[in-house]
Design an enzyme around this catalytic site. Structure first.
Site, mmCIF file in Angstrom:
data_model
loop_
_atom_site.group_PDB
_atom_site.id
_atom_site.type_symbol
_atom_site.label_atom_id
_atom_site.label_comp_id
_atom_site.label_asym_id
_atom_site.label_seq_id
_atom_site.Cartn_x
_atom_site.Cartn_y
_atom_site.Cartn_z
ATOM 1 N N LEU A 86 9.683 50.192 -13.211
ATOM 2 C CA LEU A 86 8.522 50.352 -14.073
ATOM 3 C C LEU A 86 8.868 50.118 -15.466
ATOM 4 O O LEU A 86 8.187 50.510 -16.244
ATOM 5 C CB LEU A 86 8.160 51.944 -13.703
ATOM 6 C CG LEU A 86 7.636 52.208 -12.414
ATOM 7 C CD1 LEU A 86 7.235 53.759 -12.259
ATOM 8 C CD2 LEU A 86 6.287 51.431 -12.172
ATOM 9 N N ASP A 128 5.937 44.197 -21.614
ATOM 10 C CA ASP A 128 6.500 45.551 -21.052
ATOM 11 C C ASP A 128 6.722 46.533 -22.388
ATOM 12 O O ASP A 128 6.445 47.469 -22.336
ATOM 13 C CB ASP A 128 7.861 45.574 -20.311
ATOM 14 C CG ASP A 128 8.748 44.539 -20.708
ATOM 15 O OD1 ASP A 128 8.579 43.513 -21.689
ATOM 16 O OD2 ASP A 128 9.989 44.301 -19.864
HETATM 17 O O1 PMV Z 1 10.092 42.552 -13.043
HETATM 18 P P1 PMV Z 1 9.088 42.814 -14.387
HETATM 19 O O2 PMV Z 1 8.530 44.134 -13.921
HETATM 20 O O3 PMV Z 1 9.965 43.389 -15.382
HETATM 21 O O4 PMV Z 1 8.158 41.821 -14.872
HETATM 22 C C1 PMV Z 1 8.442 40.556 -15.016
HETATM 23 C C2 PMV Z 1 7.285 39.814 -15.508
HETATM 24 C C3 PMV Z 1 7.407 38.203 -15.902
HETATM 25 O O5 PMV Z 1 6.085 37.863 -16.193
HETATM 26 C C4 PMV Z 1 7.783 37.503 -14.652
HETATM 27 C C5 PMV Z 1 8.456 38.205 -16.793
HETATM 28 C C6 PMV Z 1 7.932 38.475 -18.314
HETATM 29 O O6 PMV Z 1 8.931 38.819 -19.013
HETATM 30 O O7 PMV Z 1 6.606 38.515 -18.514
#
Ligand code: PMV
Length: 316
Positions: free
Chosen positions: A102, A148
């Site tokens: 998350l 994120d």
């Molecule tokens: O694995 P997560 O929830 O950190 O998501 C990564 C998402 C990607 O698009 C694969 C990488 C990114 O930094 O955008």
């Protein structure tokens, strides 16, 4: 009297903030290549307490080793930028484990910058907190779009382009999502590199997949704003099939997605890098219980979490 004053100063010097975790709604991986994604902040939060200490070293109390690297790097970056000599003690606590994907690292990074900016009364904008956090993220992980960090910083549901080129809040209410954890910790940098390798050898195929994902993101953006859950669900499911073609899904996530759709979800997909972590399903309230049961039946663990949550904020 002296004691009262001392206690007051001590209390005033402690800053407590929290930042939310996130779920990637659409656009996973394509966002690393400059295409847009849609991310929503969730109400599972990461708490950071900061205080100035009379010591030559900074002190970090972080229950998870992974997080302390992000905290240390954020402190170093902040102190360098604002020419600060004092040492700080940072204590972190999470509503969620870093295993579920998350976004504990991004939340702790944003929260650390926010807490330090308040502690040292620095003149730092919301945008600068995002930019500094992204710098730290790239220093440690080497890869990543920063979606994120945007969720942790700004909260709510955002249309986002890599590095914060575009960060656009969508004017929506909470989406009716069911979240299922696969039980497997995803290795995000590994999957980002895996896609990058494939991108080098199969440029045309990969680019065509990314462009199809982009189209889905654009349609989903409109669907979210128009509260059209049927279309949004359809776009999410199509996005999952494209992620399968990128080679980042695993049988467990596929089974959870299929189970959710069969049980009546509008749509479902893996969320994030793939290889594990969580899947999400868009579900009408009438079907929630059936979808949860179906996901659990194939071995998924339901995570109770609300979305469209607030960004980084001060806690009392
Ligand atoms: O694995 P997560 O929830 O950190 O998501 C990564 C998402 C990607 O698009 C694969 C990488 C990114 O930094 O955008």
């Amino acid at each position: 009297m002296q004691i009262v004053v001392a206690v007051f100063i001590e209390a005033a010097m402690k800053i407590k903030v929290s930042a939310p975790g996130k779920l990637l709604l659409l656009g996973d991986h394509a966002v690393v290549y400059g295409y847009p994604c849609i991310v929503t902040a969730v109400d599972k939060r990461l708490y950071v307490e900061a205080e100035i200490i009379n010591d030559s070293e900074n002190k970090i109390i972080a229950p998870q080793v992974k997080e302390s690297r992000f905290v240390l790097e954020s402190i170093a970056t902040f102190k360098e930028k604002f020419k600060i000599k004092a040492s700080v003690k940072i204590t972190t606590r999470g509503d969620f484990s870093h295993n579920v994907g998350l976004g504990s690292s991004s939340a702790v990074t944003v929260a650390t910058f926010k807490a330090l900016s308040l502690l040292f009364d620095s003149d730092i904008s919301e945008r600068e907190i995002f930019d500094l956090s992204y710098e730290v993220n790239l220093k440690i992980q080497g890869v990543g779009s920063g979606f994120d960090l945007a969720a942790a910083n700004y909260g709510k549901t955002l249309y986002f382009i890599k590095g914060g080129k575009v960060i656009e809040p969508l004017h929506n209410e909470e989406l009716p999502l069911v979240v299922g954890y696969s039980g497997v910790k995803a290795d995000t940098p590994f999957y980002v590199r895996k896609v990058a390798e494939a991108f080098k050898s199969k440029l045309n195929k990969m680019d065509s997949i990314f462009k199809q994902i982009k189209d889905l993101v654009e349609k989903a953006k409109i669907a979210i704003e128009q509260k059209d859950l049927t279309s949004l669900g359809r776009e999410m499911t199509q996005n999952h099939y494209l992620l399968q073609q990128l080679g980042v899904s695993i049988p467990k996530l596929d089974a959870m997605v299929e189970a959710a759709i069969k049980a009546g979800a509008y749509g479902a997909k893996l969320s994030g890098a793939g290889g594990g972590d969580c899947m999400i399903a868009l579900v009408s309230p009438k079907k929630t219980s059936a979808v949860k049961k179906a996901i659990a039946h194939v071995g998924g663990e339901i995570i109770e979490v609300n979305n469209n949550a607030d960004g980084v904020r001060v806690e009392n």
